[in-house]
Design an enzyme around this catalytic site. Structure first.
Site, PDB file in Angstrom:
ATOM      1  N   LYS A  76      26.229 -11.799  14.276  1.00 52.35           N
ATOM      2  CA  LYS A  76      26.130 -10.443  13.738  1.00 52.35           C
ATOM      3  C   LYS A  76      24.658 -10.101  13.561  1.00 52.35           C
ATOM      4  O   LYS A  76      23.942 -10.763  12.805  1.00 52.35           O
ATOM      5  CB  LYS A  76      26.870 -10.357  12.401  1.00 52.35           C
ATOM      6  CG  LYS A  76      26.925  -8.971  11.804  1.00 52.35           C
ATOM      7  CD  LYS A  76      27.774  -8.968  10.539  1.00 52.35           C
ATOM      8  CE  LYS A  76      27.867  -7.576   9.943  1.00 52.35           C
ATOM      9  NZ  LYS A  76      28.710  -7.570   8.711  1.00 52.35           N
ATOM     10  N   GLY A 130      31.531  -6.136  19.497  1.00 52.28           N
ATOM     11  CA  GLY A 130      31.849  -4.902  18.794  1.00 52.28           C
ATOM     12  C   GLY A 130      30.670  -4.446  17.961  1.00 52.28           C
ATOM     13  O   GLY A 130      29.624  -5.104  17.891  1.00 52.28           O
ATOM     14  N   GLY A 190      29.785  -2.816  14.101  1.00 51.01           N
ATOM     15  CA  GLY A 190      30.267  -2.545  12.764  1.00 51.01           C
ATOM     16  C   GLY A 190      29.395  -1.554  12.031  1.00 51.01           C
ATOM     17  O   GLY A 190      28.549  -0.872  12.619  1.00 51.01           O
ATOM     18  N   GLN A 191      29.605  -1.472  10.717  1.00 53.57           N
ATOM     19  CA  GLN A 191      28.853  -0.521   9.908  1.00 53.57           C
ATOM     20  C   GLN A 191      27.400  -0.936   9.747  1.00 53.57           C
ATOM     21  O   GLN A 191      26.523  -0.085   9.652  1.00 53.57           O
ATOM     22  CB  GLN A 191      29.509  -0.385   8.532  1.00 53.57           C
ATOM     23  CG  GLN A 191      30.927   0.170   8.590  1.00 53.57           C
ATOM     24  CD  GLN A 191      31.565   0.236   7.224  1.00 53.57           C
ATOM     25  OE1 GLN A 191      30.997  -0.245   6.247  1.00 53.57           O
ATOM     26  NE2 GLN A 191      32.750   0.825   7.150  1.00 53.57           N
ATOM     27  N   THR A 192      27.161  -2.228   9.718  1.00 52.09           N
ATOM     28  CA  THR A 192      25.802  -2.699   9.453  1.00 52.09           C
ATOM     29  C   THR A 192      25.098  -3.265  10.673  1.00 52.09           C
ATOM     30  O   THR A 192      23.905  -3.549  10.593  1.00 52.09           O
ATOM     31  CB  THR A 192      25.829  -3.782   8.364  1.00 52.09           C
ATOM     32  OG1 THR A 192      26.716  -4.839   8.770  1.00 52.09           O
ATOM     33  CG2 THR A 192      26.328  -3.210   7.050  1.00 52.09           C
ATOM     34  N   GLY A 193      25.793  -3.462  11.777  1.00 49.67           N
ATOM     35  CA  GLY A 193      25.108  -4.024  12.929  1.00 49.67           C
ATOM     36  C   GLY A 193      26.021  -4.298  14.096  1.00 49.67           C
ATOM     37  O   GLY A 193      27.197  -3.924  14.116  1.00 49.67           O
ATOM     38  N   LEU A 194      25.454  -5.002  15.054  1.00 50.75           N
ATOM     39  CA  LEU A 194      26.118  -5.333  16.307  1.00 50.75           C
ATOM     40  C   LEU A 194      26.587  -6.779  16.263  1.00 50.75           C
ATOM     41  O   LEU A 194      25.956  -7.622  15.629  1.00 50.75           O
ATOM     42  CB  LEU A 194      25.126  -5.134  17.458  1.00 50.75           C
ATOM     43  CG  LEU A 194      25.678  -4.920  18.866  1.00 50.75           C
ATOM     44  CD1 LEU A 194      26.428  -3.612  18.956  1.00 50.75           C
ATOM     45  CD2 LEU A 194      24.524  -4.921  19.865  1.00 50.75           C
ATOM     46  N   VAL A 195      27.684  -7.074  16.936  1.00 50.03           N
ATOM     47  CA  VAL A 195      28.217  -8.432  16.998  1.00 50.03           C
ATOM     48  C   VAL A 195      28.243  -8.869  18.453  1.00 50.03           C
ATOM     49  O   VAL A 195      28.847  -8.204  19.295  1.00 50.03           O
ATOM     50  CB  VAL A 195      29.625  -8.525  16.385  1.00 50.03           C
ATOM     51  CG1 VAL A 195      30.139  -9.962  16.466  1.00 50.03           C
ATOM     52  CG2 VAL A 195      29.623  -8.052  14.943  1.00 50.03           C
ATOM     53  N   ASP A 239      38.475  -4.885   0.494  1.00 52.83           N
ATOM     54  CA  ASP A 239      38.557  -4.122   1.751  1.00 52.83           C
ATOM     55  C   ASP A 239      39.516  -4.803   2.724  1.00 52.83           C
ATOM     56  O   ASP A 239      39.222  -4.943   3.912  1.00 52.83           O
ATOM     57  CB  ASP A 239      37.168  -3.975   2.371  1.00 52.83           C
ATOM     58  CG  ASP A 239      37.138  -2.902   3.459  1.00 52.83           C
ATOM     59  OD1 ASP A 239      38.050  -2.053   3.474  1.00 52.83           O
ATOM     60  OD2 ASP A 239      36.222  -2.922   4.300  1.00 52.83           O
TER      61      ASP A 239
END
Length: 914
Positions: free
Chosen positions: A76, A54, A56-61, A169
Site C-alpha cells: 500500500k 486497486g 483506496g482512499q489513502t493510496g494505491l495498492v 468500518d
C-alpha cells in the site's frame, strides 16, 4: 575546381555531424526523463513492484514480489505530500493497531518502508478478492456457506474487541478472501482503541452499515456498533441485498435510524431471530458478541459452549517500569499514534505507575511484538540493487534500540501472575498463534475450531491425551500466547520433567507388549500410503492384540506438521516441540517413517480429507480446510473440459413440448415474456429469442442484484420419427449467458410449466374431474344464474352417462354442465317449464317438475326422461372436448357453483352469435 568541391563536401559533413549530435542529445535526454519515474517505483526494499491491485482512499495498492524468495505481498503506497496531517495520523494509527492484532482472519502487516515522498505498507497478499465481488458474482449464499463466513468474521472481531480495538468500518468491501475462501478482515483506517469504561464519539463508517447512534452523532460503544455492522453483513450474505438502501442519502439515513427492515421468507426462522437481535436500534437491547456466539444458528450442531476471547487485562502480564529512561521509545511512539493516548506526559505517568492499567497492557503488547518480530535492516546487496537507479530509495523502518536495554521490575499490582491464556482454553489449538515474523515465512498453524467441531484421527487422539495429562503440563506451541512474558526457565524445566516422567510411565506400562508393538508399527507403515488417519485408528481398534502406541505416533505427526507449516492446528506441547530433536535423533529410520506417515496424512488434502469430512456432523466450520474439487476444477484452465465430463452443467436447460405447432409455441413464449414483469425480449432469429430479466428495486435495493441474460431457441427434437398427420415434437432450449444460476432455474421452471401445459393435458384433467363429481345440494342462495337445481342434477347425471355410454339418451333438461346449446332449446321437453334464453342477472326459482324429478338420483349411472332427445353429435356441445374451453385449465369441481354458471353464460353468448 576540386578544391571547391572539397570545401562544399566538408561544409556538408560538418552540418550533418552537428545535426547528429543534436538528435543524439535529445534522444538521451528523453530516455533519462522517461526512465526516472519508473526507476523510482520499481523496488521497495527487496520487493519488486508489479501490477496495481486497486486504489483506496489513502493510496494505491500494488503487488510486490521478493527478488530472492519470490514471496508475494500487497504494498500500500501512501503519498505523504498529497495527504493532510490528520490523514497521515490515521495511517500511523492503522499501523499501530495492525501491530497489536495477529489473527488468522485478520490481514497481516509485515513491514513499513518510507522515503521523503511515500509511505509503503507491506501487507499480506490474498488472491480471492473482496467478499463484495464474491456476493455480486454468486448472489445470495446458502446457509452453510454464510455461516462459515460469519463465524470467521465474528472470530476476528472478537479478537479485536479483546484487545479493546473496534473496527468501525466493517463491510463486504473490507473483507477479503484468500485462495481457500477464508475471510481476512482488512482496512483498519477507521479503527480505534476504546479504553474500558469510555465511549467513542467520531461518526465514521459507511451509511449502509453504520448503526443509528453513529448516524445521529451520539456517543456510542464501538463494540455494539460492530455488532450492528455484522448483522447487516449477515443479511447481505443470506439475502443478497442490504436491509437499508436508497438512492437518496437522506432517505437512507432515515431508514437506518428507524431500523425497520423486511426479511424474506426463505431466510430460516432461527437466522431471522439473530438478525432482529443484531440489527436492533436500541444499543441496550442489541446483542453483544457473546450473545451472538451463543446463538443456536451460529453454534450449529455442536453442544459445547463457544470459547470467547478473554479481555487482555486478564491475560497480559505487566511489570513495573523503573523510570522514564526504561521506556522503549519505539513502543512509546506507536502508542502516541493511537487516538486515546495523545497526551504524552499523562501516558508516561501511567506507564510508570506500579498498578496494572490499560496503558501498561498496550505497552507490553507492543513490546512483545517488537521482541518477536524485530524490525532489522535489509541485506546490503538487496538494498544496493534496489537503490542503484533511485535517488531516494524507500528505507525500512527499523527499531532504534533493542528491548534488552530496558530493564523491568517486579510484576505490577493487579497484573495476572499466571495468565490463563497460556495454560487455559487455547491449549488445544493455535487460534491466535504468531503467524510468522517475516513475509518470506509461511504462517504457522492458525486454524482453530471455534465451535468445537471435532477433528479426526491422531489429532483428536492427541488432544485427548493432552487433556488427560493435565492442562498445566502440556501447552500447544501455537496456542502459547505471544503477548505474555516468556516462560520462566524453572517452570519450563519442571514441565519438561513432568512430561518425561509421564512418557516413562507409559513406556513401562507398555513394555510387555513390545512384539505386538513391532507388528503394529509394520502394519502402519504398509498402510500409511493408502489410508487416512481415521482408517488407521479404526483398523487398530479392530485388532485388540496388535497395539500401536498412539502417543508417539500422534505426537510425531503433529511435530512434523508444525515443522512443515501445515494449515492444521497442531496439538503438541511446548515441551514436545523443544524435545523433538531427541525423538528424531534416537534412530534415523524413524524420521523417514514419520515423514512417510505425514505425507500420507497431508500429501493429498484435496481428496482424502474430503472423504473424511463427509461423515462429520458439522463440516462447515471456519477452520475446516477442506477443498471442494468442483471449485478447483472451475478455477483451473481445464475447467470447461472437466465440467463437461464430470460436473453437471447448470447453464443449459431443455424443455420438450409435444402436441403443439411451431407457431403456437412461439405465441405462448411471447405471451409468457410479455406477462412477466421486468422481462424484455428481442427476436434474434427465426426460432431464437434473446431474453433479459432485470430485477427492480427490492427490499435491499439493487446493490447485490444481477439480471439474467439468456437465449431461447426452438429446435425440432433430434430423436423423433416424424409420422404423417402427427405434430412433431419440439425442444425449447434455454441457455444462460449471464446472471445467477438459481434465478435462471426459477425462470426456466416458470416458462416450462407454461409450455408443457398443453390443451390435451387440460382436457385429460377435465375428464378426470368429471368422474369425481361430489354430490351436493345447492340452495337458491348459492346459485348465481338462471339455472335451477334440476339443471344441476341432470347435468351431473348426464356427465356420468356420457362417459359410460355415449349412445345412451339423457334427460330433457341438459347434457352439458355449462347449459344447453341453442339447438337444444328448440326441442320440447314435455314439461310445463320449457327452457328459454337464460338471463345472467335473474335467478330461476321455478320448482322442479315431475318429469325432471326422475333425474333426482345423482348416483345412478344413467337416467332417462319422458321428454328425452337424441344426443347427436350435430346438436351436442361438449366444452371439455372443445377448443373454446381453453380459457380455463382447472378441473370443473374446483369452481364454485356461481362462477361455474356465470362462465356458462359467456359460452351461451358465444354460441348464440354462431
Amino acid at each position: 575546381m576540386f578544391e571547391a568541391l572539397k570545401e562544399v563536401l566538408g561544409e556538408i559533413n560538418s552540418k550533418l555531424a552537428a545535426v547528429n549530435n543534436e538528435l543524439s542529445s535529445k534522444i538521451m535526454s528523453e530516455n533519462i526523463v522517461s526512465t526516472r519515474p519508473v526507476a523510482q517505483a520499481q523496488y521497495c526494499g527487496p520487493y519488486k513492484l508489479e501490477k496495481t491491485l486497486g486504489k483506496g482512499q489513502t493510496g494505491l495498492v500494488k503487488t510486490g514480489t521478493h527478488c530472492i524468495t519470490g514471496r508475494k505481498v500487497a504494498i500500500k503506497i501512501v503519498n505523504k505530500e498529497k495527504l493532510s496531517e490528520s490523514v497521515l495520523q490515521k495511517v500511523e494509527r492503522e499501523i499501530a493497531i495492525m501491530k497489536l492484532i495477529e489473527h488468522p482472519h485478520v490481514l497481516h502487516l509485515y513491514d513499513v518502508y518510507e522515503n521523503k515522498k511515500y509511505l509503503y505498507l507491506l501487507l499480506e497478499h490474498v488472491s480471492g478478492g473482496e467478499l463484495f465481488d464474491y456476493l455480486v458474482r454468486k448472489g445470495r449464499l446458502m446457509s452453510k456457506e454464510a455461516r462459515k463466513f460469519f463465524r470467521q468474521i465474528i472470530s476476528a472481531l472478537d479478537f479485536c474487541h479483546a484487545h479493546n480495538i473496534c473496527h468501525r468500518d466493517l463491510k463486504p468491501e473490507n473483507l477479503l478472501l484468500d485462495e481457500r475462501n477464508n475471510i481476512k478482515v482488512a482496512d483498519f483506517g477507521m479503527a480505534s482503541l476504546q479504553v474500558e469504561g469510555s465511549m467513542l464519539e467520531t461518526s465514521c463508517g459507511s451509511p449502509h452499515y453504520a448503526c443509528p447512534e453513529v448516524i445521529r452523532g451520539e456517543k456510542y460503544d464501538g463494540r455494539k456498533a460492530d455488532v450492528w455492522s455484522c448483522g447487516v453483513i449477515l443479511y447481505a450474505l443470506l439475502v443478497g441485498a442490504l436491509p437499508f438502501d436508497d438512492d437518496n442519502l437522506r432517505n437512507l439515513l432515515e431508514k437506518v435510524k428507524r431500523g425497520v427492515f423486511h426479511i424474506p421468507h426463505f431466510v430460516p426462522a432461527d437466522v431471522q431471530s439473530l438478525l432482529r437481535a443484531m440489527i436492533e436500534v436500541d444499543p441496550g437491547k442489541r446483542y453483544s458478541l457473546a450473545d451472538v456466539f451463543k446463538h443456536p444458528w451460529v453454534s450449529g450442531t455442536t453442544k459445547a459452549d463457544p470459547e470467547l476471547e478473554l479481555p487482555m487485562s486478564q491475560v497480559v502480564q505487566t511489570h513495573v517500569i523503573p523510570g522514564e529512561d526504561s521506556i522503549d521509545p519505539d513502543v512509546l511512539r506507536h502508542m502516541n499514534c493511537l487516538g486515546c493516548f495523545k497526551d504524552k506526559q499523562k501516558l508516561i505517568n501511567e506507564l510508570l505507575s506500579p498498578k496494572h492499567n490499560t496503558e501498561k497492557m498496550v505497552y507490553f503488547l507492543l513490546l512483545d511484538r517488537k521482541r518477536r518480530r524485530p524490525a532489522q535492516e535489509d541485506d546490503t546487496e538487496i538494498v544496493l540493487r534496489g537503490a542503484a537507479q533511485n535517488n531516494d530509495p524507500p528505507k525500512k523502518r527499523t527499531d532504534s534500540s533493542r528491548t534488552s536495554r530496558y530493564p523491568m521490575g517486579s510484576i505490577a499490582d493487579g497484573s495476572p501472575i499466571n495468565p490463563r491464556k497460556t495454560y487455559g482454553r487455547n491449549q488445544k489449538s493455535g487460534r491466535h498463534s504468531s503467524l510468522g515474523g517475516s513475509p518470506t515465512e509461511s504462517p504457522r498453524s492458525s486454524t482453530r475450531d471455534l465451535f468445537g467441531s471435532s477433528s479426526s484421527g491422531s489429532y483428536s487422539a492427541r488432544a485427548g491425551e493432552d487433556r488427560d495429562r493435565g492442562r498445566s503440563a502440556s501447552r500447544s506451541t501455537n496456542s502459547y500466547h505471544y503477548y505474555t512474558q516468556p516462560v520462566d526457565p524453572q517452570t519450563l524445566a519442571e514441565a519438561a520433567r513432568h512430561v518425561r516422567d509421564a512418557q516413562e510411565r507409559r513406556e513401562s506400562r507398555d513394555s510387555g507388549r513390545g512384539s505386538s508393538r513391532k507388528e503394529s508399527k509394520d502394519r502402519s507403515d504398509k498402510s500409511a500410503s493408502s489410508s487416512s488417519c481415521k482408517n488407521d485408528a479404526s483398523s487398530t481398534s479392530s485388532v485388540p492384540h496388535k497395539y500401536s502406541p498412539p502417543s508417539v505416533m500422534s505426537e510425531s505427526v503433529v511435530v512434523s506438521s508444525s515443522t512443515m507449516n501445515s494449515t492444521n492446528s497442531s496439538t503438541n506441547s511446548l515441551i514436545a516441540g523443544n524435545s523433538q530433536t531427541s525423538i528424531g535423533s534416537t534412530s534415523g529410520p524413524w524420521r523417514s517413517k514419520l515423514n512417510n506417515i505425514k505425507n500420507s496424512f497431508l500429501g493429498t488434502p484435496r481428496f482424502h480429507r474430503r472423504k473424511m469430512s463427509n461423515g462429520t456432523a458439522e463440516s462447515d466450520s471456519e477452520d475446516s480446510q477442506m477443498i471442494d474439487t468442483t471449485d478447483l476444477v472451475k478455477k483451473s484452465w481445464f475447467g470447461s473440459l472437466a465440467s463437461s465430463m464430470s460436473v453437471e452443467r447448470d447453464d443449459t436447460h431443455c424443455v420438450p413440448v409435444q402436441g403443439k405447432t411451431l407457431n403456437s409455441i412461439k405465441a405462448e413464449l411471447i405471451r409468457a415474456f410479455l406477462q412477466i414483469h421486468e422481462l424484455s425480449h428481442s427476436v434474434v432469429g427465426q426460432n431464437c429469442f434473446r431474453v433479459e430479466y432485470k430485477r427492480g428495486p427490492t427490499v435491499g435495493g439493487s446493490v447485490f442484484s444481477r439480471g439474467i441474460k439468456m437465449n431461447v431457441d426452438i429446435i425440432p427434437s433430434p430423436q423423433q420419427v416424424v409420422i404423417a398427420g402427427e405434430t412433431p415434437t419440439y425442444v425449447v432450449q434455454f441457455v444462460l449467458l449471464a446472471g445467477p444460476v438459481r434465478r435462471f432455474k426459477r425462470l426456466v421452471e416458470h416458462l416450462s410449466a407454461i409450455l408443457q401445459n398443453s390443451t390435451q393435458q387440460r382436457a385429460d384433467r377435465q375428464q378426470q374431474a368429471a368422474l369425481m363429481v361430489r354430490p351436493r345440494r345447492l340452495s337458491d342462495s348459492s346459485v348465481g344464474s338462471a339455472c335451477s337445481d334440476s339443471e344441476s342434477n341432470a347435468s351431473s347425471i348426464n356427465m356420468i352417462a356420457r362417459h359410460s355410454d355415449k349412445t345412451e339418451t339423457t334427460s330433457a333438461t341438459s347434457s352439458d354442465p355449462y347449459g344447453p346449446s341453442p339447438s337444444m332449446r328448440s326441442v320440447g321437453s314435455g314439461t310445463a317449464n320449457s327452457y328459454k334464453s337464460p338471463t345472467p342477472h335473474r335467478r330461476n326459482t321455478t320448482a322442479v317438475t315431475a318429469s325432471s324429478s326422475s333425474a333426482s338420483n345423482r348416483y345412478g349411472p344413467s337416467s332417462s326422461s319422458s321428454g328425452s332427445y337424441s344426443n347427436n353429435a350435430d346438436y351436442s356441445y361438449h366444452p371439455e372436448y372443445s377448443q373454446r374451453s381453453n380459457g380455463s385449465s382447472a378441473p370443473k369441481n374446483q369452481y364454485s357453483p356461481g362462477s361455474q354458471r356465470s362462465f356458462a353464460f359467456s359460452m351461451f353468448n358465444k354460441a348464440d352469435k354462431v
